[in-house]
Write a protein that holds these residues in place. Structure first.
Motif, PDB file in Angstrom:
ATOM      1  N   GLY A 118      89.136  11.318  19.506  1.00  0.00           N
ATOM      2  CA  GLY A 118      88.191  11.539  18.421  1.00  0.00           C
ATOM      3  C   GLY A 118      88.504  10.710  17.204  1.00  0.00           C
ATOM      4  O   GLY A 118      89.436   9.901  17.180  1.00  0.00           O
ATOM      5  N   LYS A 119      87.696  10.914  16.193  1.00  0.00           N
ATOM      6  CA  LYS A 119      87.875  10.214  14.928  1.00  0.00           C
ATOM      7  C   LYS A 119      87.571  11.207  13.808  1.00  0.00           C
ATOM      8  O   LYS A 119      86.555  11.899  13.830  1.00  0.00           O
ATOM      9  CB  LYS A 119      86.948   9.009  14.854  1.00  0.00           C
ATOM     10  N   ARG A 120      88.465  11.275  12.837  1.00  0.00           N
ATOM     11  CA  ARG A 120      88.325  12.233  11.738  1.00  0.00           C
ATOM     12  C   ARG A 120      88.219  11.479  10.422  1.00  0.00           C
ATOM     13  O   ARG A 120      89.109  10.702  10.057  1.00  0.00           O
ATOM     14  CB  ARG A 120      89.537  13.166  11.708  1.00  0.00           C
ATOM     15  N   TYR A 121      87.107  11.686   9.702  1.00  0.00           N
ATOM     16  CA  TYR A 121      86.871  11.020   8.424  1.00  0.00           C
ATOM     17  C   TYR A 121      87.261  11.934   7.274  1.00  0.00           C
ATOM     18  O   TYR A 121      86.878  13.111   7.237  1.00  0.00           O
ATOM     19  CB  TYR A 121      85.399  10.640   8.289  1.00  0.00           C
ATOM     20  N   THR A 387      83.250   3.311   1.728  1.00  0.00           N
ATOM     21  CA  THR A 387      84.215   2.688   0.830  1.00  0.00           C
ATOM     22  C   THR A 387      85.229   3.700   0.324  1.00  0.00           C
ATOM     23  O   THR A 387      86.379   3.356   0.039  1.00  0.00           O
ATOM     24  CB  THR A 387      83.483   2.046  -0.361  1.00  0.00           C
ATOM     25  N   PHE A 388      84.819   4.952   0.209  1.00  0.00           N
ATOM     26  CA  PHE A 388      85.668   5.992  -0.363  1.00  0.00           C
ATOM     27  C   PHE A 388      86.244   6.918   0.710  1.00  0.00           C
ATOM     28  O   PHE A 388      86.766   7.981   0.398  1.00  0.00           O
ATOM     29  CB  PHE A 388      84.862   6.813  -1.370  1.00  0.00           C
ATOM     30  N   MET A 389      86.140   6.500   1.969  1.00  0.00           N
ATOM     31  CA  MET A 389      86.658   7.316   3.062  1.00  0.00           C
ATOM     32  C   MET A 389      87.548   6.476   3.956  1.00  0.00           C
ATOM     33  O   MET A 389      87.492   5.245   3.948  1.00  0.00           O
ATOM     34  CB  MET A 389      85.503   7.899   3.892  1.00  0.00           C
ATOM     35  N   LYS A 390      88.387   7.151   4.696  1.00  0.00           N
ATOM     36  CA  LYS A 390      89.147   6.482   5.748  1.00  0.00           C
ATOM     37  C   LYS A 390      89.119   7.375   6.966  1.00  0.00           C
ATOM     38  O   LYS A 390      88.770   8.560   6.871  1.00  0.00           O
ATOM     39  CB  LYS A 390      90.586   6.186   5.318  1.00  0.00           C
ATOM     40  N   HIS A 391      89.432   6.822   8.120  1.00  0.00           N
ATOM     41  CA  HIS A 391      89.380   7.646   9.323  1.00  0.00           C
ATOM     42  C   HIS A 391      90.710   7.624  10.062  1.00  0.00           C
ATOM     43  O   HIS A 391      91.450   6.641  10.029  1.00  0.00           O
ATOM     44  CB  HIS A 391      88.242   7.203  10.258  1.00  0.00           C
ATOM     45  N   SER A 392      91.014   8.747  10.668  1.00  0.00           N
ATOM     46  CA  SER A 392      92.215   8.901  11.479  1.00  0.00           C
ATOM     47  C   SER A 392      91.808   9.095  12.931  1.00  0.00           C
ATOM     48  O   SER A 392      90.850   9.816  13.224  1.00  0.00           O
ATOM     49  CB  SER A 392      93.016  10.128  11.033  1.00  0.00           C
ATOM     50  N   SER A 393      92.530   8.448  13.829  1.00  0.00           N
ATOM     51  CA  SER A 393      92.278   8.655  15.251  1.00  0.00           C
ATOM     52  C   SER A 393      92.851  10.000  15.683  1.00  0.00           C
ATOM     53  O   SER A 393      93.893  10.445  15.169  1.00  0.00           O
ATOM     54  CB  SER A 393      92.933   7.551  16.078  1.00  0.00           C
ATOM     55  N   ILE A 394      92.189  10.661  16.594  1.00  0.00           N
ATOM     56  CA  ILE A 394      92.672  11.921  17.179  1.00  0.00           C
ATOM     57  C   ILE A 394      92.899  11.688  18.665  1.00  0.00           C
ATOM     58  O   ILE A 394      92.001  11.225  19.378  1.00  0.00           O
ATOM     59  CB  ILE A 394      91.640  13.045  16.968  1.00  0.00           C
ATOM     60  N   ILE A 395      94.105  11.986  19.145  1.00  0.00           N
ATOM     61  CA  ILE A 395      94.471  11.737  20.541  1.00  0.00           C
ATOM     62  C   ILE A 395      95.270  12.921  21.063  1.00  0.00           C
ATOM     63  O   ILE A 395      96.235  13.361  20.414  1.00  0.00           O
ATOM     64  CB  ILE A 395      95.321  10.456  20.692  1.00  0.00           C
TER      65      ILE A 395
END
Length: 435
Positions: A118-121, A387-395
């Motif tokens: 997944g991907k978490r913003y 621009t004001f967000m980043k995302h983390s991978s979920i594994i």
């Protein structure tokens, strides 16, 4: 006078010249100054900020005067016309509605093979917004930077803007900030403001992302602090490229060209058209509209140095030249703009048809007006919620899933000479002997 070019090779050379008009070579002499400012603010905080504000902006402030007071914020509403307030509120509503449609969504996918991906913003904790000021007023810039940050969910948004006379901020800017949900505003500008946002001072908090346009000193400061913080872009002077045929009104096209040229002596105003008669009509109309222009001297400089009309063989050729230039703003003032649109590959914002001047996008259409310049539209996009967000991978792998791919992971790790990588998998997938 607006020049007309008829040769394709000459047109390409001119477009390259205009795109490179803000080469970093021009800024070499300012880099040492900006480096000194950034280093001093990093080391001395408020003391350096106040000293540079006095030196460059001629404003003698104390630390207690840096932040705009609640009373000044309240008073701003009484200092603007009701019609302007309504326009700011309408623009705010339009811009917010557009950016809410663009908010990235977190997602998780549960696979049949016991693998979860997944991907978490998430939003950054703090955003710093730079708004040009002094004698100018840019409430639209406030909205375009603040609203995406608010929509992204940034908990703390800090704005900086230089003061005008008597240490005052334009009330329209203060109203726009409040309509966008910002009340933490500091009356500083220039490279010292960028450094303060990047490193923090006794009064001004450090942020995670800095956005907003400024002069060459602001741009160089953003370049220098990038890595310590994220930035939106290194914005250059504004530019418009218009593709028009004889279905367009020469007066409309001339006005749109001048709408960019009036920004800055380095602003670019370019017209591509397959009609020689139309090219001459626009040239005449530009000269006519320049007479008595409120910013005539500045605008004439931009037109003289960075304004051209190119007569092309076809609209398809115009699209190719536009892609070469990769304009910040592209207007398709032609009879069938949607037919040409698939041929456009590079542009910050595209305005279709005869009733969509670029000014619509500047103020309240909804899409952001902070756009890539100087050819950056080849790889960059408008400022937005992202621009004001980043995302983390979920594994997540189950024991069975890891066992299924364990040999492959070990092979890759061993090929790269990373023994512990391989071992971290091996000890999980191989059964330990009972002891």
């Amino acid at each position: 006078m607006l020049r007309i070019l008829y040769q394709q090779a000459e047109a390409k050379d001119e477009l390259v010249r205009i795109a490179n008009r803000t080469s970093h070579d021009v800024a070499v002499e300012q880099e040492a100054t900006v480096k000194e400012i950034v280093s001093a603010v990093k080391e001395s905080g408020d003391q350096a900020v106040l000293a540079f504000t006095k030196k460059f902006d001629h404003q003698d402030l104390t630390s207690d005067q840096l932040r705009i007071s609640a009373a000044e914020l309240d008073a701003a509403y009484q200092q603007i016309d009701q019609s302007l307030l309504q326009a700011i509120q309408l623009a705010s509503k339009q811009v917010e509605a557009f950016h809410r449609q663009r908010t990235p969504k977190s997602w998780v996918q549960f696979g049949d093979n016991d693998v979860v991906l997944g991907k978490r913003y998430t939003a950054v904790d703090r955003a710093g917004l730079y708004v040009p000021g002094g004698r100018a007023s840019y409430p639209s810039t406030v909205l375009m930077n603040a609203i995406p940050a608010k929509v992204a969910g940034v908990p703390r948004i800090i704005m900086v803007t230089p003061t005008g006379e008597a240490q005052k901020i334009n009330p329209a800017v203060l109203v726009a900030a409040q309509e966008a949900g910002i009340e933490e505003i500091y009356r500083i500008g220039g490279a010292q403001a960028i450094a303060a946002l990047a490193y923090g001072t006794e009064t001004i908090p450090a942020v995670d992302v800095i956005t907003g346009p400024g002069n060459i000193y602001v741009t160089l400061a953003k370049k220098m602090v990038y890595g310590r913080v994220g930035i939106d872009s290194l914005a250059g002077p504004s530019e418009v490229l218009i593709i028009a045929d004889e279905s367009a009104d020469p007066a409309h096209v001339a006005a749109d060209l001048l709408a960019q040229a009036e920004h800055d002596p380095l602003a670019a105003a370019i017209l591509l058209t397959p009609s020689k008669d139309f090219a001459k009509a626009v040239q005449t109309e530009v000269s006519k509209q320049l007479q008595g222009h409120p910013r005539q001297e500045l605008t004439e400089k931009a037109i003289a140095h960075y304004g051209i009309v190119v007569v092309v063989d076809s609209l398809e050729d115009a699209a190719e030249l536009s892609n070469l230039f990769a304009p910040e703003h592209l207007e398709l003032e032609i009879d069938e703009p949607w037919e040409l649109l698939p041929q456009i590959r590079h542009a910050g914002a595209i305005f279709l048809g005869h009733s969509t001047p670029e000014a619509v996008g500047d103020y309240l259409a909804g899409p952001n007006h902070t756009l890539p310049t100087a050819g950056a539209a080849r790889y960059a996009s408008a400022l937005g919620v992202e621009t004001f967000m980043k995302h983390s991978s979920i594994i997540q792998y189950s024991e069975k899933a890891l066992r299924n791919v364990g040999d492959a992971i070990q092979s890759l790790a061993q090929a790269e000479g990373l023994a512990s990588h391989a071992e971290s998998v091996r000890i999980r997938v191989e059964k330990k002997p009972k002891g």
